[in-house]
Design a protein around this motif. Structure first.
Motif, PDB file in Angstrom:
ATOM      1  N   ILE A 192       1.052  -1.283   0.032  1.00  0.00           N
ATOM      2  CA  ILE A 192       0.154  -0.058   0.038  1.00  0.00           C
ATOM      3  C   ILE A 192       0.881   1.315  -0.141  1.00  0.00           C
ATOM      4  N   GLU A 193       1.737   1.311   0.662  1.00  0.00           N
ATOM      5  CA  GLU A 193       2.639   2.215   1.114  1.00  0.00           C
ATOM      6  C   GLU A 193       3.500   2.648  -0.493  1.00  0.00           C
ATOM      7  N   ALA A 194       3.792   1.584  -1.147  1.00  0.00           N
ATOM      8  CA  ALA A 194       4.558   1.797  -2.592  1.00  0.00           C
ATOM      9  C   ALA A 194       3.623   2.360  -3.610  1.00  0.00           C
ATOM     10  N   ILE A 195       2.250   2.057  -3.383  1.00  0.00           N
ATOM     11  CA  ILE A 195       1.138   2.327  -4.582  1.00  0.00           C
ATOM     12  C   ILE A 195       1.046   3.880  -4.108  1.00  0.00           C
ATOM     13  N   VAL A 196       0.741   3.940  -2.830  1.00  0.00           N
ATOM     14  CA  VAL A 196       0.396   5.589  -2.349  1.00  0.00           C
ATOM     15  C   VAL A 196       1.363   6.507  -2.495  1.00  0.00           C
ATOM     16  N   ASP A 197       2.584   6.159  -2.299  1.00  0.00           N
ATOM     17  CA  ASP A 197       3.584   7.164  -2.132  1.00  0.00           C
ATOM     18  C   ASP A 197       4.239   7.089  -3.415  1.00  0.00           C
ATOM     19  N   GLY A 198       3.902   6.488  -4.519  1.00  0.00           N
ATOM     20  CA  GLY A 198       4.579   6.620  -5.778  1.00  0.00           C
ATOM     21  C   GLY A 198       5.774   5.437  -6.221  1.00  0.00           C
ATOM     22  N   ILE A 199       5.817   4.411  -5.361  1.00  0.00           N
ATOM     23  CA  ILE A 199       6.739   3.299  -5.877  1.00  0.00           C
ATOM     24  C   ILE A 199       7.946   3.445  -5.183  1.00  0.00           C
ATOM     25  N   ASN A 200       8.826   4.595  -5.437  1.00  0.00           N
ATOM     26  CA  ASN A 200      10.284   4.812  -5.244  1.00  0.00           C
ATOM     27  C   ASN A 200      10.703   5.246  -3.975  1.00  0.00           C
ATOM     28  N   TYR A 201      11.706   4.505  -3.246  1.00  0.00           N
ATOM     29  CA  TYR A 201      12.188   4.851  -2.139  1.00  0.00           C
ATOM     30  C   TYR A 201      13.590   4.963  -2.108  1.00  0.00           C
ATOM     31  N   GLY A 202      14.189   5.643  -1.250  1.00  0.00           N
ATOM     32  CA  GLY A 202      15.660   5.948  -1.200  1.00  0.00           C
ATOM     33  C   GLY A 202      16.640   4.818  -1.475  1.00  0.00           C
ATOM     34  N   PRO A 203      16.989   3.913  -0.710  1.00  0.00           N
ATOM     35  CA  PRO A 203      18.046   3.051  -1.366  1.00  0.00           C
ATOM     36  C   PRO A 203      17.559   2.077  -2.345  1.00  0.00           C
ATOM     37  N   PHE A 204      16.306   1.895  -2.582  1.00  0.00           N
ATOM     38  CA  PHE A 204      15.784   0.704  -3.357  1.00  0.00           C
ATOM     39  C   PHE A 204      16.289   0.887  -4.948  1.00  0.00           C
ATOM     40  N   GLU A 205      16.290  -0.233  -5.709  1.00  0.00           N
ATOM     41  CA  GLU A 205      16.514   0.045  -6.906  1.00  0.00           C
ATOM     42  C   GLU A 205      15.644   0.925  -7.685  1.00  0.00           C
ATOM     43  N   LYS A 206      15.753   1.139  -8.944  1.00  0.00           N
ATOM     44  CA  LYS A 206      14.961   2.259  -9.589  1.00  0.00           C
ATOM     45  C   LYS A 206      13.295   1.794  -9.710  1.00  0.00           C
ATOM     46  N   TYR A 207      13.282   0.437  -9.774  1.00  0.00           N
ATOM     47  CA  TYR A 207      11.969  -0.340  -9.706  1.00  0.00           C
ATOM     48  C   TYR A 207      11.468  -0.544  -8.254  1.00  0.00           C
ATOM     49  N   GLY A 208      11.999  -0.221  -7.448  1.00  0.00           N
ATOM     50  CA  GLY A 208      11.359  -0.267  -5.961  1.00  0.00           C
ATOM     51  C   GLY A 208      11.342  -1.866  -5.506  1.00  0.00           C
ATOM     52  N   VAL A 209      12.648  -2.219  -5.371  1.00  0.00           N
ATOM     53  CA  VAL A 209      12.939  -3.388  -4.678  1.00  0.00           C
ATOM     54  C   VAL A 209      13.074  -3.309  -3.116  1.00  0.00           C
ATOM     55  N   ILE A 210      12.055  -3.918  -2.564  1.00  0.00           N
ATOM     56  CA  ILE A 210      11.895  -3.975  -0.982  1.00  0.00           C
ATOM     57  C   ILE A 210      12.147  -5.279  -0.528  1.00  0.00           C
ATOM     58  N   ASP A 211      13.331  -5.706  -0.231  1.00  0.00           N
ATOM     59  CA  ASP A 211      13.786  -6.902  -0.023  1.00  0.00           C
ATOM     60  C   ASP A 211      14.229  -7.230   1.468  1.00  0.00           C
ATOM     61  N   GLY A 212      13.459  -8.131   2.144  1.00  0.00           N
ATOM     62  CA  GLY A 212      13.764  -8.672   3.367  1.00  0.00           C
ATOM     63  C   GLY A 212      12.745  -8.161   4.369  1.00  0.00           C
ATOM     64  N   THR A 213      12.694  -8.639   5.478  1.00  0.00           N
ATOM     65  CA  THR A 213      11.901  -8.401   6.694  1.00  0.00           C
ATOM     66  C   THR A 213      12.152  -6.875   7.107  1.00  0.00           C
ATOM     67  N   ASP A 214      13.548  -6.497   7.292  1.00  0.00           N
ATOM     68  CA  ASP A 214      13.702  -4.956   7.801  1.00  0.00           C
ATOM     69  C   ASP A 214      13.343  -4.060   6.839  1.00  0.00           C
TER      70      ASP A 214
END
Length: 149
Positions: free
Chosen positions: A116-138
């Motif tokens: 939901i955060e990825a969709i609402v906030d436009g997908i891209n986050y700081g250290p993640f790759e350009k297509y928004g990889v969110i990897d692992g529990t942390d």
């Protein structure tokens, strides 16, 4: 098909890189190959408007089940907390099967919250790759909490 239907954002739930790296050579080879191919397809079809969420073990069922495996919240919360303790994290840095066994699971609500955060906030986050990889529990818990630093 999603792009052709006018979908402009996409969230894909895959499997953690750590799980792929450790288990792929041992079992489920076709499963992991399918996940890699799906991730590549999502990344190429939605290069700047997709999130790929990569959890390890997800918990949050109402009861224990064997097939498919399910773990209830109370037990999962306890295990996530125990495996998140600094001494356990230190031992988990060994990596390989030991590191994977000591990786904290993630609550299903956190996976959904990150989506939901990825969709609402436009997908891209700081250290993640350009297509928004969110990897692992942390990373999943961080994004689910609304922390995008």
């Amino acid at each position: 098909q999603a792009k052709a239907a006018g979908v402009d954002q996409f969230v894909y739930i895959s499997v953690s890189t750590e799980t792929m790296d450790v288990v792929d050579g041992i079992a489920l080879k076709g499963y992991f190959e399918g996940k890699r191919r799906a991730e590549a397809a999502v990344a190429s079809t939605f290069p700047n408007n997709a999130a790929i969420i990569k959890p390890g073990f997800i918990y949050g069922a109402d009861s224990f089940e064997l097939s498919p495996p399910r773990v209830p919240h109370g037990y999962g919360d306890f295990v996530e907390g125990a495996l998140s303790l600094p001494p356990v994290r230190l031992v988990a840095k060994i990596g390989g099967p030991i590191g994977l066994a000591l990786s904290p699971p993630v609550a299903v609500e956190s996976v959904a919250g990150a989506a939901i955060e990825a969709i609402v906030d436009g997908i891209n986050y700081g250290p993640f790759e350009k297509y928004g990889v969110i990897d692992g529990t942390d990373a999943i818990n961080k994004v689910a909490s609304g922390d995008h630093s």
